[in-house]
Design an enzyme around this catalytic site. Structure first.
Site, PDB file in Angstrom:
ATOM      1  N   THR A   1       0.631  -1.332  -0.048  1.00 51.59           N
ATOM      2  CA  THR A   1      -0.005   0.237   0.033  1.00 51.59           C
ATOM      3  C   THR A   1       0.717   1.209  -0.083  1.00 51.59           C
ATOM      4  O   THR A   1       0.367   2.397  -0.454  1.00 51.59           O
ATOM      5  CB  THR A   1      -0.736  -0.053   1.128  1.00 51.59           C
ATOM      6  OG1 THR A   1       0.092  -0.138   2.181  1.00 51.59           O
ATOM      7  CG2 THR A   1      -2.013  -1.080   1.121  1.00 51.59           C
TER       8      THR A   1
ATOM      9  N   SER B   1      14.168  -5.408   6.384  1.00 51.73           N
ATOM     10  CA  SER B   1      14.294  -3.721   6.266  1.00 51.73           C
ATOM     11  C   SER B   1      15.738  -3.777   6.810  1.00 51.73           C
ATOM     12  O   SER B   1      16.110  -2.586   7.479  1.00 51.73           O
ATOM     13  CB  SER B   1      13.611  -2.919   6.909  1.00 51.73           C
ATOM     14  OG  SER B   1      12.278  -2.852   6.018  1.00 51.73           O
ATOM     15  N   SER B   2      16.776  -4.709   6.536  1.00 51.25           N
ATOM     16  CA  SER B   2      18.187  -4.383   6.944  1.00 51.25           C
ATOM     17  C   SER B   2      18.607  -3.366   6.280  1.00 51.25           C
ATOM     18  O   SER B   2      19.409  -2.385   6.623  1.00 51.25           O
ATOM     19  CB  SER B   2      18.943  -5.364   6.586  1.00 51.25           C
ATOM     20  OG  SER B   2      18.998  -6.051   5.261  1.00 51.25           O
ATOM     21  N   SER B   3      18.172  -3.122   4.925  1.00 49.06           N
ATOM     22  CA  SER B   3      18.802  -1.897   4.051  1.00 49.06           C
ATOM     23  C   SER B   3      18.567  -0.563   4.801  1.00 49.06           C
ATOM     24  O   SER B   3      19.002   0.314   4.719  1.00 49.06           O
ATOM     25  CB  SER B   3      18.575  -2.143   2.833  1.00 49.06           C
ATOM     26  OG  SER B   3      17.068  -2.186   2.402  1.00 49.06           O
TER      27      SER B   3
ATOM     28  N   ASP C   1       9.556   1.512   5.129  1.00 55.35           N
ATOM     29  CA  ASP C   1      10.909   1.144   5.625  1.00 55.35           C
ATOM     30  C   ASP C   1      11.672   2.221   6.482  1.00 55.35           C
ATOM     31  O   ASP C   1      11.679   1.983   7.727  1.00 55.35           O
ATOM     32  CB  ASP C   1      11.813   0.311   4.918  1.00 55.35           C
ATOM     33  CG  ASP C   1      10.921  -0.791   4.231  1.00 55.35           C
ATOM     34  OD1 ASP C   1       9.713  -1.061   4.735  1.00 55.35           O
ATOM     35  OD2 ASP C   1      11.384  -1.486   3.440  1.00 55.35           O
TER      36      ASP C   1
END
Length: 392
Positions: A41, A134-136, A180
């Site tokens: 979304t 969402s490590s980045s 994120d």
């Protein structure tokens, strides 16, 4: 501060002193995240309900006297990458690809007119990579906060998040939404965060006391994620264009039905997922705020079915894992979380259910899929911050 962060601080401090010959002067952290509901979304200007988790990335830092940025990745055998702030930024490949997330942040700040100072940075994290947690974004957010703080730049959480999104979209090359980075920057302890992805307005929603956020990694290798993600984004944009709205956020089911003959069945179902998922996310906010785990569970179940049947981003192992956990819990809910095609599921359940869930997964998941799952019991935590008084 939990044991995981203490270990990351110790790891970065040790690598910093070994590399630069003196202790780091500053430490910063930014968390990963899990999305409780509101999938695909964000790039449709809609609503999401993530929480920051107590797995994240830590940076040990000190200023330099020149205009160089020297990066060290403690998780990759102290792999080193450096560049001059006065020279054009080069995109790296191979074993230095990780540095692009930092280089992209520098580029984003330069484009915004900010003057950065040279510094030494050592980075380590414990967000499981490739799982949709969402490590980045954690890396982008913590390095962005470090760069700005040590350069005496005052920046809001939304500006920090937008710089992270700019880094990922324009430098790294992943066409992601804003969720994120925003939750990594703005998380609140004990709360999920309702994020309006158009206005970037946020509202903290208390997670009921006695509830556990359980993340289970299916260990399905995620193939074709980028191409499938881009395809679905294009389908959503096509549906919005057919309906004459800026984004699917502006449509409802009545409008979609009115235009159903002007789009193919696949495009129709992609739009239906987004429209109904926005409705579910707003309803989930009310359920969570009132402590109604049963309603939250029903909404999470409907979200998973929509992802499976309309958006078609689940895989058989993920569906099996959701079924196993769903049958084991006494209250709350479970669904796939993240971009899809593997990765993780998330369950919001009474703390008393955690061991029952663990046992059910251990007993049934491998038998059904041939895979072993990894389970993380998480705490909703604060967003990015400087770590005052960190152990050195």
């Amino acid at each position: 501060m939990n044991a995981g962060y203490q270990q990351l601080i110790a790891k970065t401090a040790k690598a910093f002193e070994e590399t630069f010959g003196k202790p780091a002067e500053h430490f910063f952290q930014a968390p990963g995240r899990v999305n409780l509901i509101g999938e695909h979304t964000d790039y449709n200007d809609g609503f999401v309900l993530p929480c920051a988790i107590d797995y994240g990335t830590v940076v040990a830092a000190s200023l330099r006297e020149d205009d160089k940025i020297i990066l060290v990745a403690a998780d990759y055998d102290n792999s080193r990458s450096e560049f001059d702030l006065n020279q054009p930024l080069e995109k790296m490949a191979g074993d230095q690809f990780w540095s692009n997330y930092v280089r992209g942040m520098v580029q984003a700040f330069h484009k915004s007119g900010y003057k950065l100072r040279g510094m030494n940075l050592v980075i380590a994290g414990n967000v499981p990579q490739g799982t949709g947690l969402s490590s980045s974004a954690s890396l982008e957010t913590v390095t962005g906060l470090t760069l700005c703080t040590l350069s005496d730049i005052a920046i809001s959480n939304s500006e920090l998040a937008l710089a992270g999104q700019c880094s990922e979209n324009n430098f790294v090359g992943s066409n992601t939404g804003i969720m994120d980075q925003m939750i990594s920057a703005s998380g609140e302890e004990g709360h999920a965060l309702l994020l309006d992805c158009r206005s970037l307005e946020t509202k903290a929603i208390s997670i009921p006391a006695g509830s556990a956020v359980v993340i289970i990694n299916s260990n399905v290798k995620r193939g074709l994620v980028d191409s499938e993600y881009n395809t679905r984004r294009q389908q959503c944009e096509q549906a919005a264009q057919v309906m004459g709205v800026k984004a699917l956020r502006d449509a409802d089911m009545a409008l979609l039905e009115q235009h159903s003959t002007q789009m193919d069945d696949v495009t129709f179902r992609r739009a239906r997922h987004v429209i109904t998922e926005n409705d579910r996310t707003l309803a989930a906010t009310e359920a969570l705020a009132s402590g109604n785990l049963a309603d939250m569970g029903r909404l999470m179940a409907a979200s998973h079915i929509s992802m499976r049947d309309d958006f078609e981003i689940t895989v058989s192992a993920i569906d099996a894992l959701v079924e196993i956990v769903g049958a084991a819990i006494s209250n709350g809910g479970v669904r796939m979380t993240g971009g899809g095609f593997g990765g993780c599921i998330v369950a919001l359940v009474p703390e008393s259910d955690v061991e029952t869930v663990r046992q059910a997964v251990e007993e049934h998941y491998e038998d059904r899929t041939g895979l072993k799952a990894d389970m993380y019991v998480c705490v909703a935590c604060d967003g990015a911050s400087k770590l005052e008084g960190a152990i050195r």
